[in-house]
Design a protein around this motif. Structure first.
Motif, PDB file in Angstrom:
ATOM      1  N   ARG A 163       0.827  -1.212   0.000  1.00 54.86           N
ATOM      2  CA  ARG A 163       0.000   0.000   0.000  1.00 54.86           C
ATOM      3  C   ARG A 163       0.856   1.255   0.000  1.00 54.86           C
ATOM      4  N   GLU A 164       1.836   1.323   0.901  1.00 58.37           N
ATOM      5  CA  GLU A 164       2.636   2.539   1.026  1.00 58.37           C
ATOM      6  C   GLU A 164       3.546   2.753  -0.181  1.00 58.37           C
ATOM      7  N   ALA A 174       4.107   8.908   1.801  1.00 54.75           N
ATOM      8  CA  ALA A 174       3.961   7.519   2.240  1.00 54.75           C
ATOM      9  C   ALA A 174       4.624   7.334   3.595  1.00 54.75           C
ATOM     10  N   VAL A 175       4.146   6.361   4.340  1.00 58.97           N
ATOM     11  CA  VAL A 175       4.726   6.012   5.631  1.00 58.97           C
ATOM     12  C   VAL A 175       5.597   4.775   5.413  1.00 58.97           C
ATOM     13  N   LEU A 176       6.901   4.987   5.384  1.00 58.77           N
ATOM     14  CA  LEU A 176       7.846   3.885   5.158  1.00 58.77           C
ATOM     15  C   LEU A 176       8.884   3.866   6.263  1.00 58.77           C
ATOM     16  N   PRO A 177       9.070   2.771   6.969  1.00 56.86           N
ATOM     17  CA  PRO A 177       8.271   1.547   6.911  1.00 56.86           C
ATOM     18  C   PRO A 177       6.806   1.820   7.248  1.00 56.86           C
ATOM     19  N   PRO A 178       5.894   0.942   6.832  1.00 60.03           N
ATOM     20  CA  PRO A 178       4.475   1.192   7.010  1.00 60.03           C
ATOM     21  C   PRO A 178       4.042   1.158   8.476  1.00 60.03           C
ATOM     22  N   PRO A 179       2.864   1.702   8.776  1.00 62.05           N
ATOM     23  CA  PRO A 179       2.372   1.724  10.156  1.00 62.05           C
ATOM     24  C   PRO A 179       2.301   0.336  10.792  1.00 62.05           C
ATOM     25  N   VAL A 185       1.859  -5.023  14.176  1.00 60.78           N
ATOM     26  CA  VAL A 185       0.561  -5.627  13.870  1.00 60.78           C
ATOM     27  C   VAL A 185       0.680  -7.144  13.749  1.00 60.78           C
ATOM     28  N   GLU A 186      -0.270  -7.849  14.373  1.00 64.05           N
ATOM     29  CA  GLU A 186      -0.304  -9.309  14.295  1.00 64.05           C
ATOM     30  C   GLU A 186      -1.715  -9.842  14.016  1.00 64.05           C
ATOM     31  N   ALA A 192      -6.127  -3.082  10.402  1.00 64.46           N
ATOM     32  CA  ALA A 192      -7.102  -2.046  10.059  1.00 64.46           C
ATOM     33  C   ALA A 192      -6.839  -0.770  10.856  1.00 64.46           C
ATOM     34  N   ARG A 193      -6.515  -0.929  12.104  1.00 70.29           N
ATOM     35  CA  ARG A 193      -6.231   0.247  12.948  1.00 70.29           C
ATOM     36  C   ARG A 193      -4.954   0.952  12.500  1.00 70.29           C
ATOM     37  N   ALA A 194      -3.959   0.172  12.107  1.00 68.28           N
ATOM     38  CA  ALA A 194      -2.708   0.768  11.643  1.00 68.28           C
ATOM     39  C   ALA A 194      -2.941   1.586  10.374  1.00 68.28           C
ATOM     40  N   GLU A 195      -3.732   1.039   9.457  1.00 67.57           N
ATOM     41  CA  GLU A 195      -4.010   1.773   8.220  1.00 67.57           C
ATOM     42  C   GLU A 195      -4.773   3.063   8.519  1.00 67.57           C
ATOM     43  N   GLN A 196      -5.721   2.995   9.444  1.00 66.75           N
ATOM     44  CA  GLN A 196      -6.489   4.193   9.811  1.00 66.75           C
ATOM     45  C   GLN A 196      -5.604   5.263  10.441  1.00 66.75           C
TER      46      GLN A 196
END
Length: 202
Positions: A163-164, A174-179, A185-186, A192-196
């Motif tokens: 996505r990023e 972009a957020v790199l590394p991603p959220p 995230v596991e 979903a929360r990280a993307e939000q």
């Protein structure tokens, strides 16, 4: 409630597909690493490659426990193998086009596709372990417990990378590394929360 025996032929077929997915996954990660530009992503995928090799060993141990031949030519394995080889070919094609950033995005998408199948295999193995009883259930539960957390991590984190990298290519911050990385995230809910939360991390 009494536990049902399930369709053992289909359960064994799932295990053969899972083994073939892990074998193909090793090749997918090797091809993806050859397309990687981001150091953080390279480190991430190198770790996933090593975990995939561990998953192969876990499954081979399970096959031994269940008395299954890991080399059996089960028809569905051909399909799974073809899918893995197709992903490797897609990355090679992308790399040959001369746009390294685009090839990296294709690699991330190919890993997501491979890990979607892999993740589903292990979710189903977990379900079977829960529905069965006796030695088979125990063997499958041990395998599931050894692997499932890795599979969640592989899928959700690579989806974040894909996505990023796309957002970056589209000309937006972009957020790199991603959220997903920062938030460790596991789970699907965590993803979903990280993307939000990504806008607050820019």
């Amino acid at each position: 409630m009494a536990k049902k025996a399930g369709n053992l032929d289909q359960i064994h077929d799932l295990l053969y597909q899972a083994l073939e997915t892990e074998l193909g996954g090793e090749q997918v990660y090797r091809a993806a690493l050859a397309c990687t530009l981001e150091d953080d992503l390279r480190k991430e995928w190198q770790g996933y490659l090593e975990e995939t090799q561990t998953h192969q060993r876990v499954l081979l141990g399970t096959f031994e426990t269940l008395g299954l031949d890991p080399d059996a030519a089960v028809p569905s394995r051909k399909v799974v193998k073809h899918l893995g080889e197709s992903l490797v070919a897609a990355m090679a094609l992308a790399k040959s086009q001369g746009d390294a950033a685009a090839a990296q995005r294709v690699a991330a998408e190919c890993v997501v596709l491979a890990e979607t199948k892999d993740h589903q295999n292990w979710e189903l193995i977990g379900l079977v372990a829960d529905k069965l009883s006796g030695p088979q259930a125990k063997a499958l539960k041990q395998a599931y417990d050894a692997v499932e957390k890795d599979e969640d991590h592989h899928l959700y984190h690579t989806k974040g990378w894909a996505r990023e990298l796309w957002i970056q290519a589209l000309g937006f911050p972009a957020v790199l590394p991603p959220p997903e990385e920062a938030r460790h995230v596991e789970t699907a809910i965590g993803a979903a929360r990280a993307e939000q939360a990504r806008d607050s991390m820019l």
